[in-house]
Design an enzyme around this catalytic site. Structure first.
Site, PDB file in Angstrom:
ATOM      1  N   GLU A   1      40.600 -37.789  48.661  1.00 53.73           N
ATOM      2  CA  GLU A   1      38.887 -37.891  48.803  1.00 53.73           C
ATOM      3  C   GLU A   1      38.410 -38.650  49.942  1.00 53.73           C
ATOM      4  OE1 GLU A   1      37.602 -37.588  44.109  1.00 53.73           O
ATOM      5  OE2 GLU A   1      37.861 -39.673  44.869  1.00 53.73           O
TER       6      GLU A   1
ATOM      7  N   CYS B   1      34.158 -41.555  55.730  1.00 58.52           N
ATOM      8  CA  CYS B   1      35.176 -42.763  55.100  1.00 58.52           C
ATOM      9  C   CYS B   1      36.287 -41.894  54.837  1.00 58.52           C
ATOM     10  CB  CYS B   1      34.479 -43.248  54.072  1.00 58.52           C
ATOM     11  SG  CYS B   1      35.463 -44.576  53.357  1.00 58.52           S
TER      12      CYS B   1
ATOM     13  N   CYS C   1      47.315 -45.858  46.048  1.00 54.72           N
ATOM     14  CA  CYS C   1      47.412 -47.220  46.888  1.00 54.72           C
ATOM     15  C   CYS C   1      48.454 -48.377  46.210  1.00 54.72           C
ATOM     16  CB  CYS C   1      46.197 -47.957  47.078  1.00 54.72           C
ATOM     17  SG  CYS C   1      46.147 -49.515  48.143  1.00 54.72           S
TER      18      CYS C   1
ATOM     19  N   CYS D   1      44.257 -53.974  43.653  1.00 52.92           N
ATOM     20  CA  CYS D   1      43.197 -54.665  43.637  1.00 52.92           C
ATOM     21  C   CYS D   1      42.428 -54.456  42.280  1.00 52.92           C
ATOM     22  CB  CYS D   1      42.267 -54.629  44.751  1.00 52.92           C
ATOM     23  SG  CYS D   1      43.058 -54.846  46.385  1.00 52.92           S
TER      24      CYS D   1
ATOM     25  N   CYS E   1      39.345 -52.035  41.758  1.00 47.65           N
ATOM     26  CA  CYS E   1      39.489 -50.671  42.512  1.00 47.65           C
ATOM     27  C   CYS E   1      39.794 -49.612  41.916  1.00 47.65           C
ATOM     28  CB  CYS E   1      40.142 -50.764  44.033  1.00 47.65           C
ATOM     29  SG  CYS E   1      40.377 -49.395  45.015  1.00 47.65           S
TER      30      CYS E   1
ATOM     31  N   HIS F   1      36.270 -60.909  49.809  1.00 43.92           N
ATOM     32  CA  HIS F   1      36.109 -60.947  48.432  1.00 43.92           C
ATOM     33  C   HIS F   1      35.934 -62.299  47.931  1.00 43.92           C
ATOM     34  CE1 HIS F   1      36.108 -56.762  49.145  1.00 43.92           C
ATOM     35  NE2 HIS F   1      37.217 -56.666  48.730  1.00 43.92           N
TER      36      HIS F   1
ATOM     37  N   HIS G   1      30.655 -52.009  41.889  1.00 40.65           N
ATOM     38  CA  HIS G   1      30.424 -50.709  41.226  1.00 40.65           C
ATOM     39  C   HIS G   1      31.524 -50.844  39.991  1.00 40.65           C
ATOM     40  CE1 HIS G   1      29.207 -49.333  45.345  1.00 40.65           C
ATOM     41  NE2 HIS G   1      28.257 -49.383  44.661  1.00 40.65           N
TER      42      HIS G   1
ATOM     43  N   CYS H   1      32.113 -47.029  47.363  1.00 43.12           N
ATOM     44  CA  CYS H   1      33.220 -48.260  47.289  1.00 43.12           C
ATOM     45  C   CYS H   1      33.810 -48.488  46.405  1.00 43.12           C
ATOM     46  CB  CYS H   1      32.474 -49.606  47.923  1.00 43.12           C
ATOM     47  SG  CYS H   1      33.384 -50.184  49.209  1.00 43.12           S
TER      48      CYS H   1
HETATM   49  S1  SF4 Z   1      40.699 -52.048  47.556  1.00 43.53           S
HETATM   50 FE1  SF4 Z   1      41.817 -50.195  46.254  1.00 43.53          FE
HETATM   51  S2  SF4 Z   1      42.472 -48.871  48.156  1.00 43.53           S
HETATM   52 FE2  SF4 Z   1      41.704 -50.830  49.024  1.00 43.53          FE
HETATM   53  S3  SF4 Z   1      43.794 -51.948  49.081  1.00 43.53           S
HETATM   54 FE3  SF4 Z   1      42.943 -52.577  47.192  1.00 43.53          FE
HETATM   55  S4  SF4 Z   1      43.725 -51.206  45.716  1.00 43.53           S
HETATM   56 FE4  SF4 Z   1      44.269 -50.418  47.654  1.00 43.53          FE
END
Ligand code: SF4
Length: 341
Positions: free
Chosen positions: A91, A104, A111, A115, A118, A212, A286, A329
């Site tokens: 995307e 973006c 990934c 995190c 996410c 963060h 979000h 995001c």
């Molecule tokens: S925020 Fe999401 S896309 Fe970015 S490194 Fe962490 S898990 Fe991967």
């Protein structure tokens, strides 16, 4: 499937030309067709001989891939769906803001960094994009010439795919490529220190580091990378790097209610960032399914910003864009399109 030419550097295009017995300047001509002009196929490359066009067409394809879907938010943000390798999808978010249009882009399918906040992380990792697949998200958009800024903040950790990301940056900024100023490009990372140093060395694009939390324990809970490359080490490297006057370093800070938005956080941020010329971008969380984290209210975000500013830290609040189409995001994911059943 034939090999795509789009996403090759000038050096590679010259090698391809000489490998086919064509003059070396054919490489230069190809880069002009691929990155400067609009071209539908080899047949339209009118300054190449007919034989050269036939030869190229028998072994290579241009390699542009049209988006297969687009969703538009009430705020004008668009989320494009592009095909990538082996039946997978990525995307890309198109974010217009008055004169500025930011794209973006994704650098990986999924990934591996996991995190907590996410959606892409929840998807897991399915593969690295090639430089061509990264750049295709830019070039294959109908209105690509309107794009003023690019951010590598879509799906994936760009510095976990360093080679292809650097190659895509070279093609974006080289005079024979898209000739964009590196000042219009920002690469975001969660702070993979060795790859970050190589990126700083080999590119002039801006750097954004996802922070963060300024506290070790807390950041570990949010981002497993903290166990391998602690923030302290990342900041030490940034502090000693000469960014010059033009190059920017910024820190992304997603605000979670009653978690990382207290006065203690403000004090610690001010302490660890002292001596670094930078900015903090505050991002409202979000909410995604399956996390205990919550989003703060508008007042709390403004208050946190004001406290940081009072400490002398340049701080901006990133407007949430495209939340209704899951383009904001941390919300990008193509999990539902994967053939996992
Ligand atoms: S925020 Fe999401 S896309 Fe970015 S490194 Fe962490 S898990 Fe991967």
């Amino acid at each position: 499937m034939m090999e795509p030419l789009f996403g090759k550097t000038l050096e590679e295009l010259k090698k391809i030309a000489s490998g086919l017995g064509l003059p070396a300047f054919t490489g230069q001509q190809l880069s002009e067709w691929l990155y400067h002009k609009e071209v539908a196929g080899f047949d339209s490359m009118t300054n190449l001989s007919k034989q050269a066009r036939l030869l190229l067409g028998s072994k290579y394809e241009l390699g542009y891939l049209e988006p297969v879907d687009v969703q538009e938010s009430v705020d004008g943000t668009k989320k494009y769906l592009f095909p990538a390798m082996a039946g997978k999808f990525i995307e890309t978010a198109w974010i217009p803001d008055r004169e500025r249009v930011t794209l973006c882009v994704s650098s990986q399918v999924g990934c591996k960094m996991g995190c907590l906040f996410c959606m892409t992380g929840k998807q897991g990792f399915q593969g690295n994009l090639t430089a061509g697949e990264i750049l295709n998200q830019y070039r294959s958009l109908p209105e690509w010439r309107k794009i003023t800024n690019l951010v590598y903040m879509g799906m994936g950790e760009p510095l976990d795919n360093l080679g292809e990301v650097l190659k895509s940056l070279e093609i974006l900024t080289a005079p024979w490529g898209f000739a964009l100023s590196p000042r219009r490009i920002t690469v975001s990372t969660i702070g993979i220190t060795p790859a970050m140093l190589e990126f700083l060395n080999r590119s002039q694009a801006h750097l954004a580091v996802s922070m963060h939390s300024p506290f070790d324990e807390e950041r570990r809970k949010l981002m497993p990378v903290q166990q391998v490359y602690p923030l302290e080490e990342v900041l030490r490297e940034i502090r000693s790097w000469d960014f010059g006057r033009q190059r920017r370093v910024s820190f992304e800070y997603i605000l979670f209610r009653n978690f990382n938005d207290t006065p203690t956080h403000v004090r610690e941020l001010s302490r660890i960032l002292s001596g670094i010329r930078c900015r903090i971008n505050l991002i409202r969380f979000h909410p995604i399914p399956g996390t205990p984290l919550e989003s703060p209210g508008k007042e709390q975000i403004l208050d946190f910003r004001d406290k940081l500013v009072a400490k002398g830290i340049t701080t901006t609040i990133r407007a949430s864009r495209g939340q209704d189409i899951w383009a904001a995001c941390g919300l990008l994911s193509t999990k539902k399109l994967m053939n996992t059943d």
